[in-house]
Design a protein around this motif. Structure first.
Motif, PDB file in Angstrom:
ATOM      1  N   GLU A  17     -15.712 -12.435   4.850  1.00 33.15           N
ATOM      2  CA  GLU A  17     -14.536 -13.294   4.787  1.00 33.15           C
ATOM      3  C   GLU A  17     -13.301 -12.493   4.398  1.00 33.15           C
ATOM      4  O   GLU A  17     -12.218 -12.669   4.966  1.00 33.15           O
ATOM      5  N   ALA A  18     -13.486 -11.583   3.446  1.00 28.41           N
ATOM      6  CA  ALA A  18     -12.370 -10.743   3.014  1.00 28.41           C
ATOM      7  C   ALA A  18     -11.941  -9.806   4.136  1.00 28.41           C
ATOM      8  O   ALA A  18     -10.745  -9.584   4.350  1.00 28.41           O
ATOM      9  N   ILE A  22      -8.330  -9.185   5.861  1.00 36.11           N
ATOM     10  CA  ILE A  22      -7.724  -7.853   5.850  1.00 36.11           C
ATOM     11  C   ILE A  22      -7.323  -7.426   7.263  1.00 36.11           C
ATOM     12  O   ILE A  22      -6.220  -6.905   7.486  1.00 36.11           O
ATOM     13  N   LEU A  23      -8.215  -7.657   8.218  1.00 35.43           N
ATOM     14  CA  LEU A  23      -7.902  -7.315   9.605  1.00 35.43           C
ATOM     15  C   LEU A  23      -6.707  -8.105  10.103  1.00 35.43           C
ATOM     16  O   LEU A  23      -5.869  -7.584  10.850  1.00 35.43           O
ATOM     17  N   LEU A  24      -6.615  -9.363   9.664  1.00 40.68           N
ATOM     18  CA  LEU A  24      -5.473 -10.183  10.056  1.00 40.68           C
ATOM     19  C   LEU A  24      -4.178  -9.606   9.493  1.00 40.68           C
ATOM     20  O   LEU A  24      -3.147  -9.592  10.167  1.00 40.68           O
ATOM     21  N   ASP A  67       1.084   4.786   3.886  1.00 40.38           N
ATOM     22  CA  ASP A  67       2.207   5.304   4.663  1.00 40.38           C
ATOM     23  C   ASP A  67       2.645   4.304   5.727  1.00 40.38           C
ATOM     24  O   ASP A  67       3.839   4.159   5.999  1.00 40.38           O
ATOM     25  N   PHE A  68       1.665   3.631   6.312  1.00 42.70           N
ATOM     26  CA  PHE A  68       1.979   2.676   7.367  1.00 42.70           C
ATOM     27  C   PHE A  68       2.335   1.302   6.814  1.00 42.70           C
ATOM     28  O   PHE A  68       2.615   0.377   7.555  1.00 42.70           O
ATOM     29  N   ARG A  69       2.266   1.184   5.493  1.00 40.87           N
ATOM     30  CA  ARG A  69       2.657  -0.051   4.804  1.00 40.87           C
ATOM     31  C   ARG A  69       1.864  -1.269   5.276  1.00 40.87           C
ATOM     32  O   ARG A  69       2.419  -2.296   5.637  1.00 40.87           O
ATOM     33  N   PHE A  70       0.533  -1.107   5.252  1.00 39.87           N
ATOM     34  CA  PHE A  70      -0.331  -2.234   5.561  1.00 39.87           C
ATOM     35  C   PHE A  70      -0.314  -3.268   4.437  1.00 39.87           C
ATOM     36  O   PHE A  70      -0.824  -4.375   4.594  1.00 39.87           O
ATOM     37  N   ASP A  71       0.213  -2.878   3.275  1.00 37.62           N
ATOM     38  CA  ASP A  71       0.290  -3.781   2.112  1.00 37.62           C
ATOM     39  C   ASP A  71      -1.091  -4.250   1.678  1.00 37.62           C
ATOM     40  O   ASP A  71      -1.323  -5.441   1.413  1.00 37.62           O
ATOM     41  N   LEU A  72      -2.023  -3.301   1.574  1.00 30.40           N
ATOM     42  CA  LEU A  72      -3.388  -3.608   1.151  1.00 30.40           C
ATOM     43  C   LEU A  72      -3.613  -3.128  -0.277  1.00 30.40           C
ATOM     44  O   LEU A  72      -3.093  -2.095  -0.690  1.00 30.40           O
ATOM     45  N   ILE A  77      -8.383  -1.835   0.954  1.00 32.95           N
ATOM     46  CA  ILE A  77      -8.469  -0.573   1.683  1.00 32.95           C
ATOM     47  C   ILE A  77      -9.925  -0.141   1.799  1.00 32.95           C
ATOM     48  O   ILE A  77     -10.379   0.292   2.858  1.00 32.95           O
ATOM     49  N   GLU A  78     -10.682  -0.289   0.700  1.00 33.66           N
ATOM     50  CA  GLU A  78     -12.096   0.084   0.729  1.00 33.66           C
ATOM     51  C   GLU A  78     -12.889  -0.817   1.667  1.00 33.66           C
ATOM     52  O   GLU A  78     -13.726  -0.343   2.447  1.00 33.66           O
ATOM     53  N   GLN A  79     -12.623  -2.116   1.603  1.00 33.28           N
ATOM     54  CA  GLN A  79     -13.312  -3.054   2.497  1.00 33.28           C
ATOM     55  C   GLN A  79     -12.973  -2.754   3.962  1.00 33.28           C
ATOM     56  O   GLN A  79     -13.851  -2.794   4.828  1.00 33.28           O
ATOM     57  N   ALA A  80     -11.716  -2.445   4.229  1.00 33.75           N
ATOM     58  CA  ALA A  80     -11.306  -2.121   5.596  1.00 33.75           C
ATOM     59  C   ALA A  80     -11.998  -0.858   6.074  1.00 33.75           C
ATOM     60  O   ALA A  80     -12.483  -0.786   7.214  1.00 33.75           O
ATOM     61  N   PHE A  81     -12.072   0.143   5.201  1.00 34.23           N
ATOM     62  CA  PHE A  81     -12.713   1.409   5.581  1.00 34.23           C
ATOM     63  C   PHE A  81     -14.175   1.193   5.958  1.00 34.23           C
ATOM     64  O   PHE A  81     -14.649   1.709   6.977  1.00 34.23           O
TER      65      PHE A  81
END
Length: 204
Positions: A17-18, A22-24, A67-72, A77-81
């Motif tokens: 769910e998280a 995050i992808l959104l 750097d890309f300012r994903f605002d995570l 960031i760990e979940q996305a990785f």
């Protein structure tokens, strides 16, 4: 010489769910930057990827995300990785990253995209090049042309580069001003289509 392993926390539990949320967030950031956002992502990977392996480790991804300012957050960031590192190698392959964001294009959508490609390929050469675009579009009214910043040809070549950049990086090629069907499909898959639930970066 033994290769140094990337700094990374132990394999995190994936909160599906998280991850969706995050992808959104990442998709919305790409939307805010338009189609050129995809090109910026590819260039960021290329800058970080010093050895041309088409992959980056956790520390590099964390830096790129900031750097890309994903605002995570650090947790996001760990979940996305973990979500992007499908093979659990400790590295994110650029293709893995794009595939996770993009999803897969179904056969119906692919057929429509190829139909659009054939319409743009006015010279029937099997590629879309500057001559095809000149027959279809007039760049004289482009703001950069009117302000004298760019020529019409430069605007058209920049448009073609938009389609080429993602595919070129994945395959270690240079942009040549000629868009192949594969390059056209790659970008259209990233663009998505909200009308038929096609995966992709909505809104681009």
């Amino acid at each position: 010489i033994e290769q140094q392993q990337p700094t990374r926390t132990k394999q995190a539990h994936v909160n599906e769910e998280a991850v969706d949320a995050i992808l959104l967030k990442i998709q919305k950031k790409l939307i805010s930057r338009g189609v050129r956002g995809i090109i910026s992502i590819a260039k960021s990977f290329r800058v970080i990827d010093d050895n041309n392996s088409h992959s980056i480790d956790f520390d590099e991804f964390r830096k790129a995300a900031k750097d890309f300012r994903f605002d995570l957050t650090d947790y996001e960031i760990e979940q996305a990785f973990v979500a992007f590192d499908r093979q659990n190698t400790g590295y994110i392959d650029y293709e893995e990253f794009i595939r996770t964001i993009r999803g897969n294009m179904n056969d119906k959508r692919k057929a429509l995209v190829l139909q659009a490609f054939n319409i743009l390929d006015k010279t029937k050469s099997g590629v879309i090049d500057i001559e095809d675009i000149k027959l279809k579009y007039n760049a004289k009214n482009h703001p950069d042309v009117q302000q004298g910043k760019k020529t019409e040809d430069e605007v058209i070549l920049e448009f073609l580069e938009t389609f080429e950049s993602n595919h070129a990086y994945l395959n270690g090629e240079n942009c040549d001003g000629k868009v192949t069907p594969e390059e056209f499909i790659d970008l259209k898959a990233l663009m998505g289509d909200t009308s038929d639930n096609i995966p992709g970066v909505k809104g681009i």
